[in-house]
Design a protein around this motif. Sequence first.
Motif, PDB file in Angstrom:
ATOM      1  N   THR A  11      -5.440  38.563  23.805  1.00 28.48           N
ATOM      2  CA  THR A  11      -6.136  38.287  25.059  1.00 28.48           C
ATOM      3  C   THR A  11      -7.239  37.247  24.848  1.00 28.48           C
ATOM      4  O   THR A  11      -7.735  37.054  23.739  1.00 28.48           O
ATOM      5  N   THR A  12      -7.629  36.609  25.932  1.00 21.78           N
ATOM      6  CA  THR A  12      -8.691  35.605  25.878  1.00 21.78           C
ATOM      7  C   THR A  12      -9.986  36.202  25.346  1.00 21.78           C
ATOM      8  O   THR A  12     -10.671  35.589  24.519  1.00 21.78           O
ATOM      9  N   VAL A  13     -10.326  37.394  25.800  1.00 23.40           N
ATOM     10  CA  VAL A  13     -11.557  38.056  25.349  1.00 23.40           C
ATOM     11  C   VAL A  13     -11.530  38.276  23.849  1.00 23.40           C
ATOM     12  O   VAL A  13     -12.494  37.964  23.142  1.00 23.40           O
ATOM     13  N   MET A  14     -10.424  38.793  23.325  1.00 12.22           N
ATOM     14  CA  MET A  14     -10.353  39.076  21.890  1.00 12.22           C
ATOM     15  C   MET A  14     -10.236  37.804  21.065  1.00 12.22           C
ATOM     16  O   MET A  14     -10.712  37.768  19.926  1.00 12.22           O
ATOM     17  N   GLN A  15      -9.663  36.762  21.618  1.00 11.61           N
ATOM     18  CA  GLN A  15      -9.626  35.492  20.894  1.00 11.61           C
ATOM     19  C   GLN A  15     -11.041  34.944  20.733  1.00 11.61           C
ATOM     20  O   GLN A  15     -11.388  34.408  19.680  1.00 11.61           O
ATOM     21  N   GLU A  16     -11.865  35.104  21.751  1.00 11.24           N
ATOM     22  CA  GLU A  16     -13.265  34.672  21.668  1.00 11.24           C
ATOM     23  C   GLU A  16     -14.023  35.518  20.639  1.00 11.24           C
ATOM     24  O   GLU A  16     -14.797  34.978  19.843  1.00 11.24           O
ATOM     25  N   ILE A  17     -13.797  36.825  20.640  1.00 10.87           N
ATOM     26  CA  ILE A  17     -14.433  37.708  19.647  1.00 10.87           C
ATOM     27  C   ILE A  17     -13.998  37.295  18.244  1.00 10.87           C
ATOM     28  O   ILE A  17     -14.819  37.217  17.325  1.00 10.87           O
TER      29      ILE A  17
END
Length: 101
Positions: free
Chosen positions: A76-82
């Motif tokens: 997910t986009t959120v986890m890629q940022e994390i």
Amino acid sequence: MAFVVVLFNLKATTDVAAYEQWAKSTDLPTVNSLPSVNKFTVLKAQGTFSGEPSPYQYVEIIDVSDMDQLTKDVGTTVMQEIANQFQEFADNPTFIVTESL
């Protein structure tokens, strides 16, 4: 039951307090909210049982309920940022996928 164990040191340029604040405020709550994760823990190494220094500064333990779902979650986009933020702090982390005996 599966676990992902992450062993790592911080990059020489990383501010320890900044990393630990990010881990508490961002990494832990985000990963713990994933559908595939039962529990995510970040541990700060204190040394070995024999009294020697630990080869790693930090250990992460991710208790995974569903590895297929974890693969979806980390995409997910959120986890890629994390993950990108984590890579800025951590120096060549080792991710070990395990299972209970």
